[in-house]
Design an enzyme around this catalytic site. Structure first.
Site, PDB file in Angstrom:
ATOM      1  N   SER A 201       0.793  -1.228   0.000  1.00 38.47           N
ATOM      2  CA  SER A 201       0.000   0.000   0.000  1.00 38.47           C
ATOM      3  C   SER A 201       0.836   1.294   0.000  1.00 38.47           C
ATOM      4  O   SER A 201       0.473   2.232  -0.711  1.00 38.47           O
ATOM      5  CB  SER A 201      -0.982  -0.002   1.173  1.00 38.47           C
TER       6      SER A 201
ATOM      7  N   LYS B 121      -8.154  -5.311  12.248  1.00 43.57           N
ATOM      8  CA  LYS B 121      -9.385  -4.968  11.532  1.00 43.57           C
ATOM      9  C   LYS B 121     -10.620  -4.957  12.445  1.00 43.57           C
ATOM     10  O   LYS B 121     -11.484  -4.099  12.298  1.00 43.57           O
ATOM     11  CB  LYS B 121      -9.611  -5.948  10.378  1.00 43.57           C
TER      12      LYS B 121
ATOM     13  N   ASP C  42     -12.893  -4.421   1.112  1.00 44.99           N
ATOM     14  CA  ASP C  42     -12.545  -5.750   0.577  1.00 44.99           C
ATOM     15  C   ASP C  42     -13.732  -6.377  -0.153  1.00 44.99           C
ATOM     16  O   ASP C  42     -13.586  -6.930  -1.242  1.00 44.99           O
ATOM     17  CB  ASP C  42     -12.095  -6.694   1.704  1.00 44.99           C
TER      18      ASP C  42
ATOM     19  N   GLN D 109     -10.620   2.727  -1.433  1.00 46.31           N
ATOM     20  CA  GLN D 109      -9.977   3.467  -0.338  1.00 46.31           C
ATOM     21  C   GLN D 109      -9.544   4.847  -0.823  1.00 46.31           C
ATOM     22  O   GLN D 109      -9.721   5.848  -0.128  1.00 46.31           O
ATOM     23  CB  GLN D 109      -8.741   2.705   0.169  1.00 46.31           C
TER      24      GLN D 109
END
Ligand code: NAP
Length: 524
Positions: free
Chosen positions: A251, A305, A346, A493
């Site tokens: 990322s 998460k 996701d 995102q």
């Protein structure tokens, strides 16, 4: 202006001169001559080195570090002070003396006198703790300023956790005038990069992987290419991936490449948050308490998460309902207040990848028969996204009890992995880690089960083409790589972080960056 300083550490003058040339070529904005690395340390060798370094036109620090504070050789204080005095006479821009040694013997008197006679040189008074944070960072700063008001305090310590970096940020934020505050080790990485945003006098970066002079120092190339050094300023908006581990996350490369492409004043960091929920909560509280840091959002990965979902629920602006059903969020957006919103990109990434390949919108998935292999985190997101639009899902998993629990939760069917040879599905999705690098010769589905009328989607993205996808293509099936899901969840995102005022997310650059990172990682 914060300088990118490259330390020059070599055993001999000739080698050091070569490294000076390389450092200048690598974009150094300041050179630190670590004379303690010289095997034959003497005033003549230091003078020669300094003359050579001055020819680059870059500002020069001369340091002769005490072994007790990370120096390369065990030299007496008198010799080390003598080196600094000679450097002052020879016109060094800065000399670095350990604060502790400045107070020892008559070092303070000698250095103060020499600097009074050679006003070009400034003194850096440094303190290093390789074992942990200082007992009282602010007091140490005040003590150094009291000992020499003109000196630049340099405070370098070892955080036990990323949360220990915040006091360094506070000091940089609360002081005016030149100061260096850096945190070492992997927990301190972000302090090296954020020094520029927070107005530190300098940060250090090594010339190459093998020549770092302190734990956690990254290379000048990483600083400039990966972490956008040349573009960071006080206004830079920050983003990052929170997780443990994060060192291999794609990322930072992906988002920083996008910011470069779109000319966005943003920086995306790897945020190593070790420990469990309480550490994660402390980290978030630290961020929220410091809006001046300018964090706009976070990607969240293992193991945080579910912690992120709880935090977003408690910090209460908005939490995407499907993220609540899935039980995790992988994206936090920092809003005004600052309040936190939570999302799961996701499931949307997986669903978008499928819809794009089938050339349908999400409603086109209604009644499609889908076989999902796996019952872990990825499977949860995929199953939730499919059931949400009315697909007919069967979950296959090695541990049948987990498949059963998942299917009961999302109102779908389940079966053991062994039942795959009886499957009758239009869409087959692998959400297990089978086939992931380096186990590239493994596949979760026997080749004979793959049919030409199937769409086969492997969420594994390393390698881009798994054995499952190779065998599916051979059977004539339509295939979708995990890269598609990765790119699409990152695009979602990006939209949450940046919005679309500067256009749609740069999909091409995302794809290119991921493929280039994977080929480097796998040595291809
Ligand atoms: P996870 O929560 O640890 O779940 C792993 C799953 O794989 C479990 O169902 C596990 O079965 C199964 N499994 C592992 N090794 C197995 C083996 N040798 N034989 C049979 N089953 C096995 O992991 P996750 O977060 O869901 O991630 C799974 C994969 O999804 C990863 O490899 C990752 O590459 C991929 N992923 C891709 C993206 C993307 O954006 N493309 C995003 C997230 C994840 P048991 O329950 O029996 O242990």
């Amino acid at each position: 202006m914060t300088c990118l300083a490259i330390p020059i550490s070599a055993g001999g003058v000739t080698a050091a001169c070569g490294r000076i040339d390389s450092a200048a070529a690598a974009g150094a904005e300041l050179l630190e001559l670590r004379t303690d690395y010289l095997k034959e340390l003497g005033t003549e060798s230091v003078k020669k080195l300094l003359e050579y370094a001055k020819s680059t036109g870059l500002p020069i620090i001369v340091t002769c570090r005490d072994k007790a504070q990370g120096g390369a050789g065990d030299r007496p204080l008198e010799l080390r002070t003598g080196i600094l005095l000679e450097a002052i006479k020879a016109g060094a821009d800065f000399v670095d003396c350990e604060y502790e040694n400045f107070l020892a013997g008559d070092t303070q008197r000698k250095l103060t006198k020499a600097i009074a006679e050679n006003k070009k040189t400034r003194l850096i008074l440094s303190a290093h703790d390789f074992t942990g944070p200082f007992a009282d960072l602010t007091k140490l700063y005040d003590d150094i300023k009291a000992a020499s008001s003109q000196a630049i305090p340099k405070l370098v310590y070892t955080p036990g956790h990323i949360n220990d970096c915040f006091e360094a940020f506070d000091l940089l934020h609360n002081t005016t005038g030149d100061v260096i505050v850096l945190c070492m080790g992997r927990a301190g990485l972000i302090s090296r990069i954020l020094a520029k945003k927070l107005g530190g006098f300098l940060t250090f970066a090594s010339l190459d992987e093998g020549s770092s002079t302190a734990p956690g120092q990254i290379t000048a190339e990483q600083m400039k290419k990966l972490y956008r050094w040349d573009y960071i300023d006080t206004e830079t908006e920050l983003f990052g991936v929170i997780g443990n581990p994060v060192a291999h996350s794609l990322s930072p490369a992906l988002f920083n490449a996008c910011f470069g492409e779109r000319d966005i004043n943003g920086l995306y960091l790897p945020l190593l948050v070790e420990g469990q929920k309480s550490r994660f909560n402390q980290f978030m509280d630290n961020i929220i308490a410091r809006s001046w840091l300018g964090f706009g959002g976070f990607s969240v990965t293992i193991p945080h998460k579910a912690h992120a979902l709880d935090y977003a629920n408690a910090a209460g602006e908005f939490v995407e309902p499907l993220a609540v059903d899935i039980g995790v969020v992988n994206t936090l957006k920092v809003g005004i207040g600052p309040r936190i919103s939570g999302y799961n990109t996701d499931y949307a990434g997986a669903r978008d990848a499928l819809c794009a390949a089938l050339k349908i919108d999400k409603h086109g998935l209604h009644s499609k028969t889908c076989a999902v292999m796996g019952a872990g985190g990825a499977a949860r997101a995929v199953v939730a996204g499919l059931v949400d639009v009315g697909a007919e899902v069967t979950v296959y998993n090695r541990t049948v009890a987990k498949a059963q629990a998942l299917s009961e939760e999302f109102k779908c069917r389940y079966a053991p992995l062994e039942a795959l040879n009886q499957m009758d599905a239009q869409v087959v999705i692998n959400c297990t880690s089978i086939g992931m690098y380096p186990d590239v010769d493994a596949t979760p589905v026997p080749a004979e089960c793959l049919k030409a009328d199937m769409t086969v989607f492997d969420t594994v993205y390393n390698p881009a083409e798994t054995l499952l996808l190779k065998q599916a293509a051979k059977a004539g099936a339509k295939t979708i790589s995990g890269i598609e899901m990765f790119v699409r969840q990152a695009m979602a995102q990006y939209k949450l972080f940046i919005g679309t005022d500067t256009g749609e997310p740069p999909e091409k650059i995302m794809r290119k960056t991921i493929l280039s990172c994977l080929s480097q990682e796998n040595g291809v």
